[in-house]
Write a protein that holds these residues in place. Structure first.
Motif, short mmCIF file in Angstrom:
data_model
loop_
_atom_site.label_atom_id
_atom_site.label_comp_id
_atom_site.label_asym_id
_atom_site.label_seq_id
_atom_site.Cartn_x
_atom_site.Cartn_y
_atom_site.Cartn_z
N GLU A 113 0.83 -1.21 0.00
CA GLU A 113 0.00 0.00 0.00
C GLU A 113 0.87 1.26 0.00
N VAL A 114 1.95 1.27 0.78
CA VAL A 114 2.84 2.43 0.82
C VAL A 114 3.51 2.61 -0.53
N THR A 115 3.95 1.52 -1.15
CA THR A 115 4.59 1.60 -2.46
C THR A 115 3.63 2.17 -3.49
N LYS A 116 2.39 1.72 -3.46
CA LYS A 116 1.37 2.22 -4.40
C LYS A 116 1.14 3.73 -4.21
N GLN A 117 1.04 4.18 -2.95
CA GLN A 117 0.79 5.60 -2.67
C GLN A 117 1.99 6.46 -3.07
N LEU A 118 3.22 5.95 -2.82
CA LEU A 118 4.41 6.72 -3.21
C LEU A 118 4.55 6.80 -4.72
N ALA A 119 4.13 5.76 -5.45
CA ALA A 119 4.16 5.80 -6.91
C ALA A 119 3.19 6.87 -7.43
N ILE A 120 2.03 6.97 -6.83
CA ILE A 120 1.06 7.99 -7.24
C ILE A 120 1.62 9.39 -6.98
N ILE A 121 2.23 9.58 -5.80
CA ILE A 121 2.80 10.89 -5.46
C ILE A 121 3.94 11.22 -6.42
N SER A 122 4.79 10.25 -6.74
CA SER A 122 5.90 10.47 -7.65
C SER A 122 5.41 10.84 -9.04
N ASN A 123 4.36 10.19 -9.49
CA ASN A 123 3.80 10.48 -10.81
C ASN A 123 3.30 11.93 -10.86
N HIS A 124 2.58 12.36 -9.84
CA HIS A 124 2.07 13.74 -9.81
C HIS A 124 3.22 14.74 -9.69
N PHE A 125 4.23 14.41 -8.93
CA PHE A 125 5.37 15.31 -8.77
C PHE A 125 6.11 15.47 -10.09
N ASN A 126 6.29 14.36 -10.84
CA ASN A 126 6.99 14.42 -12.12
C ASN A 126 6.22 15.24 -13.14
N LYS A 127 4.89 15.16 -13.11
CA LYS A 127 4.08 16.00 -14.01
C LYS A 127 4.31 17.47 -13.70
N GLY A 128 4.37 17.82 -12.42
CA GLY A 128 4.59 19.21 -12.04
C GLY A 128 5.96 19.69 -12.43
N VAL A 129 6.96 18.87 -12.28
CA VAL A 129 8.33 19.26 -12.62
C VAL A 129 8.47 19.43 -14.12
N SER A 130 7.82 18.60 -14.91
CA SER A 130 7.94 18.69 -16.37
C SER A 130 7.32 19.98 -16.91
N THR A 131 6.30 20.49 -16.26
CA THR A 131 5.67 21.72 -16.74
C THR A 131 6.48 22.95 -16.37
N VAL A 132 7.42 22.84 -15.46
CA VAL A 132 8.24 23.97 -15.04
C VAL A 132 9.59 23.94 -15.76
N GLY A 133 9.81 23.02 -16.65
CA GLY A 133 11.08 22.87 -17.35
C GLY A 133 11.47 24.09 -18.17
N TYR A 134 10.52 24.85 -18.67
CA TYR A 134 10.83 26.02 -19.48
C TYR A 134 11.53 27.11 -18.67
N LEU A 135 11.45 27.06 -17.34
CA LEU A 135 12.12 28.07 -16.53
C LEU A 135 13.64 27.97 -16.66
N ASN A 136 14.17 26.78 -16.86
CA ASN A 136 15.61 26.63 -17.07
C ASN A 136 16.03 27.35 -18.35
N GLU A 137 15.21 27.24 -19.39
CA GLU A 137 15.52 27.90 -20.66
C GLU A 137 15.51 29.42 -20.49
N ILE A 138 14.57 29.94 -19.73
CA ILE A 138 14.50 31.39 -19.48
C ILE A 138 15.72 31.83 -18.68
N GLU A 139 16.11 31.04 -17.71
CA GLU A 139 17.28 31.39 -16.89
C GLU A 139 18.54 31.42 -17.74
N ASN A 140 18.71 30.46 -18.63
CA ASN A 140 19.89 30.43 -19.51
C ASN A 140 19.90 31.65 -20.43
N THR A 141 18.75 31.98 -20.98
CA THR A 141 18.65 33.12 -21.90
C THR A 141 18.98 34.42 -21.19
#
Length: 149
Positions: A113-141
Protein backbone atom coordinates in the motif's frame (compact mmCIF):
# COMPACT_ATOMS: atom_id res chain seq x y z
CA UNK A 1 -36.95 106.29 20.04
CA UNK A 2 -38.65 103.05 18.99
CA UNK A 3 -36.92 103.17 15.61
CA UNK A 4 -33.50 103.51 17.26
CA UNK A 5 -34.14 100.48 19.51
CA UNK A 6 -35.36 98.43 16.51
CA UNK A 7 -32.24 99.35 14.53
CA UNK A 8 -30.06 98.35 17.50
CA UNK A 9 -31.97 95.05 17.79
CA UNK A 10 -31.49 94.45 14.05
CA UNK A 11 -27.77 95.01 14.40
CA UNK A 12 -27.64 92.58 17.33
CA UNK A 13 -29.78 90.12 15.31
CA UNK A 14 -27.39 90.25 12.36
CA UNK A 15 -24.48 89.56 14.74
CA UNK A 16 -26.37 86.65 16.32
CA UNK A 17 -26.50 88.26 19.76
CA UNK A 18 -30.25 88.62 20.32
CA UNK A 19 -32.30 86.69 22.86
CA UNK A 20 -35.59 84.99 22.08
CA UNK A 21 -37.48 87.87 23.68
CA UNK A 22 -35.71 90.42 21.49
CA UNK A 23 -36.38 88.36 18.38
CA UNK A 24 -40.06 88.25 19.32
CA UNK A 25 -40.03 92.07 19.57
CA UNK A 26 -38.58 92.23 16.05
CA UNK A 27 -41.23 89.83 14.74
CA UNK A 28 -43.98 91.89 16.33
CA UNK A 29 -42.57 95.15 14.97
CA UNK A 30 -42.26 93.86 11.40
CA UNK A 31 -45.75 92.37 11.45
CA UNK A 32 -47.17 95.91 11.50
CA UNK A 33 -48.23 97.66 8.29
CA UNK A 34 -46.22 100.84 8.87
CA UNK A 35 -42.53 100.06 8.57
CA UNK A 36 -39.95 102.67 7.57
CA UNK A 37 -38.79 102.36 3.94
CA UNK A 38 -35.15 101.62 4.80
CA UNK A 39 -36.26 98.63 6.96
CA UNK A 40 -38.81 97.33 4.44
CA UNK A 41 -36.43 94.57 3.29
CA UNK A 42 -36.64 92.84 6.70
CA UNK A 43 -40.44 92.64 6.67
CA UNK A 44 -40.79 89.48 4.48
CA UNK A 45 -38.18 87.63 6.51
CA UNK A 46 -39.85 88.23 9.87
CA UNK A 47 -43.30 87.63 8.36
CA UNK A 48 -42.06 84.25 7.20
CA UNK A 49 -40.80 83.47 10.70
CA UNK A 50 -44.23 84.28 12.18
CA UNK A 51 -46.05 82.10 9.66
CA UNK A 52 -43.52 79.31 10.02
CA UNK A 53 -43.88 79.38 13.81
CA UNK A 54 -47.59 78.65 13.52
CA UNK A 55 -47.21 75.71 11.12
CA UNK A 56 -47.90 72.24 12.44
CA UNK A 57 -47.29 68.85 10.94
CA UNK A 58 -50.58 66.98 10.80
CA UNK A 59 -49.77 64.07 8.52
CA UNK A 60 -49.80 60.64 10.15
CA UNK A 61 -46.45 58.85 10.23
CA UNK A 62 -46.53 55.14 9.43
CA UNK A 63 -44.34 53.57 12.07
CA UNK A 64 -43.02 50.14 11.23
CA UNK A 65 -42.94 47.68 14.09
CA UNK A 66 -39.64 46.08 14.95
CA UNK A 67 -39.04 42.62 13.58
CA UNK A 68 -40.07 40.06 16.15
CA UNK A 69 -38.47 36.69 15.78
CA UNK A 70 -40.95 33.91 16.18
CA UNK A 71 -39.60 31.74 18.98
CA UNK A 72 -41.56 28.74 17.73
CA UNK A 73 -39.57 28.64 14.50
CA UNK A 74 -36.29 29.03 16.35
CA UNK A 75 -37.23 26.07 18.56
CA UNK A 76 -38.19 23.98 15.51
CA UNK A 77 -34.85 24.78 13.86
CA UNK A 78 -32.95 23.86 17.03
CA UNK A 79 -34.75 20.52 17.26
CA UNK A 80 -34.05 19.84 13.57
CA UNK A 81 -30.33 20.52 14.01
CA UNK A 82 -30.26 18.32 17.10
CA UNK A 83 -31.99 15.45 15.29
CA UNK A 84 -29.61 15.70 12.32
CA UNK A 85 -26.69 15.57 14.73
CA UNK A 86 -28.05 12.44 16.40
CA UNK A 87 -28.78 10.81 13.04
CA UNK A 88 -25.34 11.46 11.52
CA UNK A 89 -23.38 10.77 14.68
CA UNK A 90 -23.80 7.00 14.56
CA UNK A 91 -22.57 6.20 10.98
CA UNK A 92 -19.46 8.37 11.38
CA UNK A 93 -18.61 6.70 14.65
CA UNK A 94 -18.77 3.22 13.08
CA UNK A 95 -16.63 4.16 10.08
CA UNK A 96 -14.05 5.76 12.38
CA UNK A 97 -13.72 2.60 14.46
CA UNK A 98 -13.57 0.46 11.36
CA UNK A 99 -10.55 2.33 9.91
CA UNK A 100 -8.85 3.42 13.12
CA UNK A 101 -5.43 4.96 12.36
CA UNK A 102 -5.18 3.18 8.99
CA UNK A 103 -3.11 0.31 10.40
CA UNK A 104 -2.51 -3.05 8.76
CA UNK A 105 -2.06 -6.43 10.43
CA UNK A 106 0.03 -7.86 7.58
CA UNK A 107 3.40 -6.06 6.98
CA UNK A 108 3.57 -7.12 3.33
CA UNK A 109 0.13 -5.61 2.68
CA UNK A 110 1.26 -2.37 4.39
CA UNK A 111 4.44 -2.25 2.25
CA UNK A 112 2.43 -2.81 -0.92
CA UNK A 113 0.00 0.00 0.00
CA UNK A 114 2.84 2.43 0.82
CA UNK A 115 4.59 1.60 -2.46
CA UNK A 116 1.37 2.22 -4.40
CA UNK A 117 0.79 5.60 -2.67
CA UNK A 118 4.41 6.72 -3.21
CA UNK A 119 4.16 5.80 -6.91
CA UNK A 120 1.06 7.99 -7.24
CA UNK A 121 2.80 10.89 -5.46
CA UNK A 122 5.90 10.47 -7.65
CA UNK A 123 3.80 10.48 -10.81
CA UNK A 124 2.07 13.74 -9.81
CA UNK A 125 5.37 15.31 -8.77
CA UNK A 126 6.99 14.42 -12.12
CA UNK A 127 4.08 16.00 -14.01
CA UNK A 128 4.59 19.21 -12.04
CA UNK A 129 8.33 19.26 -12.62
CA UNK A 130 7.94 18.69 -16.37
CA UNK A 131 5.67 21.72 -16.74
CA UNK A 132 8.24 23.97 -15.04
CA UNK A 133 11.08 22.87 -17.35
CA UNK A 134 10.83 26.02 -19.48
CA UNK A 135 12.12 28.07 -16.53
CA UNK A 136 15.61 26.63 -17.07
CA UNK A 137 15.52 27.90 -20.66
CA UNK A 138 14.50 31.39 -19.48
CA UNK A 139 17.28 31.39 -16.89
CA UNK A 140 19.89 30.43 -19.51
CA UNK A 141 18.65 33.12 -21.90
CA UNK A 142 18.70 35.86 -19.26
CA UNK A 143 22.19 34.89 -18.14
CA UNK A 144 23.42 35.17 -21.75
CA UNK A 145 21.72 38.56 -22.24
CA UNK A 146 23.03 40.09 -19.02
CA UNK A 147 26.48 38.60 -19.56
CA UNK A 148 26.75 40.45 -22.90
CA UNK A 149 25.69 43.77 -21.37
Amino acid sequence: MVLNSIEKLLEKYENGETSLKEEQQLKNYFSQEAVPPHLEMYKPMFAYFLVNQQEQFTKALPLKPKKVYNLKWIAVAAVAVFMLGVYFKEPIKKSYQEYAYGTYDDPEEALEEVTKQLAIISNHFNKGVSTVGYLNEIENTTSIVFKNN
